[in-house]
Enzyme design. Structure first.
Site, PDB file in Angstrom:
ATOM      1  CE1 TYR A  21      64.077  85.363  31.258  1.00  0.00           C
ATOM      2  CE2 TYR A  21      62.137  84.668  30.058  1.00  0.00           C
ATOM      3  CZ  TYR A  21      63.510  84.868  30.119  1.00  0.00           C
ATOM      4  OH  TYR A  21      64.286  84.583  29.030  1.00  0.00           O
TER       5      TYR A  21
ATOM      6  CE  LYS B 106      76.914  76.184  32.425  1.00  0.00           C
ATOM      7  NZ  LYS B 106      77.727  75.590  31.355  1.00  0.00           N
TER       8      LYS B 106
ATOM      9  CG  ASP C  23      77.153  74.245  28.294  1.00  0.00           C
ATOM     10  OD1 ASP C  23      76.349  73.493  28.873  1.00  0.00           O
ATOM     11  OD2 ASP C  23      78.313  74.417  28.709  1.00  0.00           O
TER      12      ASP C  23
ATOM     13  CG  ASP D 101      62.800  83.249  26.057  1.00  0.00           C
ATOM     14  OD1 ASP D 101      62.352  83.134  24.907  1.00  0.00           O
ATOM     15  OD2 ASP D 101      62.882  84.342  26.655  1.00  0.00           O
TER      16      ASP D 101
ATOM     17  CG  ASP E  51      63.763  82.661  19.840  1.00  0.00           C
ATOM     18  OD1 ASP E  51      62.614  82.273  20.131  1.00  0.00           O
ATOM     19  OD2 ASP E  51      64.056  83.858  19.651  1.00  0.00           O
TER      20      ASP E  51
END
Ligand code: NAD
Length: 365
Positions: free
Chosen positions: A143, A193, A225, A249, A253
């Protein structure tokens, strides 16, 4: 009895609706415990772009810098301000606040209330015992990395984003996670990852290097994952989860659905700056401006209300007062009141204002 200054940035969409209720609750805490909360309101997001020409003005940034804490609603929600060609994105307000105030640690606790276990789409027996804290890195990664742009090339358009982390950035957030785990069940899950990304390999190496400094806390590594899968398979297996900006992020959620709704999850964004009362921070619900329900008295204000509890705890060291808010929320939910997002047959559906009022009254009881 304290005197605390708070910058209130309600923003767009349901932001002002939920912040109004959070402020009601805060004022009742002030009355009950004899504290003074000096609230200074300012514009952010689309409201600020229209009135002041930027998503957050320099004057508002200065106000925030001079405050003990920031209470933030949500920004965005009108497509013409958010298209790929719009000049100033409303989210710039948040990014500027996070970056310029060095708010690098985003804390997102997820502890589904017992009475809401049936409100989630996940089976109650899977949710039972879930009490986790996601610590998301907030000022680095995709970001903020440069270059981030769309380019014209002879072969057509190409786009690039940059994922960059320094060892120092990783170290400070991983240390935050270890410190927080010490006050909880003493387990840190570092999510990356590392089988694909170089930044993740540095992340993992750094976490392993730091772990011996916290011999009382266990460290495990999980691929992002696998973590996404494990969140809905066995959420109670987690204590503190630490991860980079983008993964955090998305995972939070997903985690919000464990609590029944986005409208239930608060957050704190902290740095290292100390005020006279504690650690300076920005507090906001994790949800956005929800344009689909704006202006309908339908938004759940609990995430914003619980964000003020986090403010009392982390920025003002008012543990008892923070607990009073959390207990009031639980009592109102236990009494059967629900906003529309938590609708269950046999329960009483109430609007934003009514839910805020019930929680505020419970504080004064
Ligand atoms: P959103 O969080 O606004 O809404 C997602 C869904 O959850 C919607 O159906 C909404 O009605 C529901 N919802 C969210 N909060 C709720 C609440 N308190 N009570 C009941 N229901 C609630 O996400 P989105 O729709 O993807 O984004 C809308 C806008 O918000 C976009 O412009 C986005 O950029 C912005 N956004 C802002 C922030 C922020 O300010 N921190 C965060 C996320 C999204």
């Amino acid at each position: 009895m304290g005197n605390y200054s708070i910058a209130v940035l309600a923003g767009d969409g349901i932001g002002p609706e939920v912040i109004e209720q959070a402020v009601r609750v805060l004022q009742n805490i002030g009355k009950r415990y004899g504290h003074t909360f000096n609230l200074q309101h300012a514009m952010v997001g689309i409201a600020a772009i229209e009135a002041e020409g930027d998503a957050i003005s320099d004057a508002t940034m200065q106000l925030c810098q001079q405050s003990d804490a920031i209470l933030f609603g949500a920004v965005g929600g009108i497509p013409r301000f958010e298209g790929p060609n719009s000049k100033i994105q409303p989210e710039r307000a948040l990014f500027r606040l996070r970056k310029e105030l060095s708010l690098y640690a985003n804390l997102r606790p997820v502890r589904p209330l017992k009475a809401l276990l049936n409100a989630s789409t996940i089976k109650p027996e899977v949710l039972q015992g879930t009490d986790l804290l996601v610590v998301r890195e907030l000022t680095g990664g995709l970001y903020f990395g440069k270059p981030s742009e769309i380019r014209e090339t002879p072969e057509g358009l190409v786009a690039v984003d940059t994922l960059l982390y320094s060892e120092a950035e990783i170290e400070r957030i991983v240390r935050t996670a270890f410190e927080l785990a010490r006050g909880r069940r003493k387990k840190v899950t570092s999510v990356d990852k590392a089988n694909v990304l170089s930044t993740s390999r540095l992340w993992r190496r750094t976490a392993d290097r730091i772990a011996p400094d916290y011999p009382d806390v266990s460290l495990e590594h999980l691929l992002v994952d696998t973590c996404a899968m494990q969140f809905i398979r066995q959420p109670s297996s987690f204590d503190v989860i630490v991860t980079e900006n983008t993964f955090g992020d998305i995972l939070t959620d997903e985690a919000s659905m464990l609590a029944g709704s986005m409208g239930m999850l608060p957050s704190a964004s902290l740095g290292t700056r100390e005020t006279a009362h504690g650690l300076f921070g920005l507090y906001e619900p994790i949800h956005g401006s929800a344009p689909d329900i704006t202006g309908q008295n339908k938004a759940n204000p609990i995430a914003a209300i619980l964000s003020t509890a986090m403010m009392l705890r982390h920025s003002f060291n008012l543990q008892q007062e923070a607990q009073a808010i959390e207990t009031a929320v639980e009592r109102v939910i236990n009494a059967g009141y629900r906003t529309a997002d938590l609708h269950e047959p046999g329960k009483i559906t109430v609007g934003t204002k009514e839910m805020g009022g019930l929680i505020a009254e419970t504080i004064s009881d």
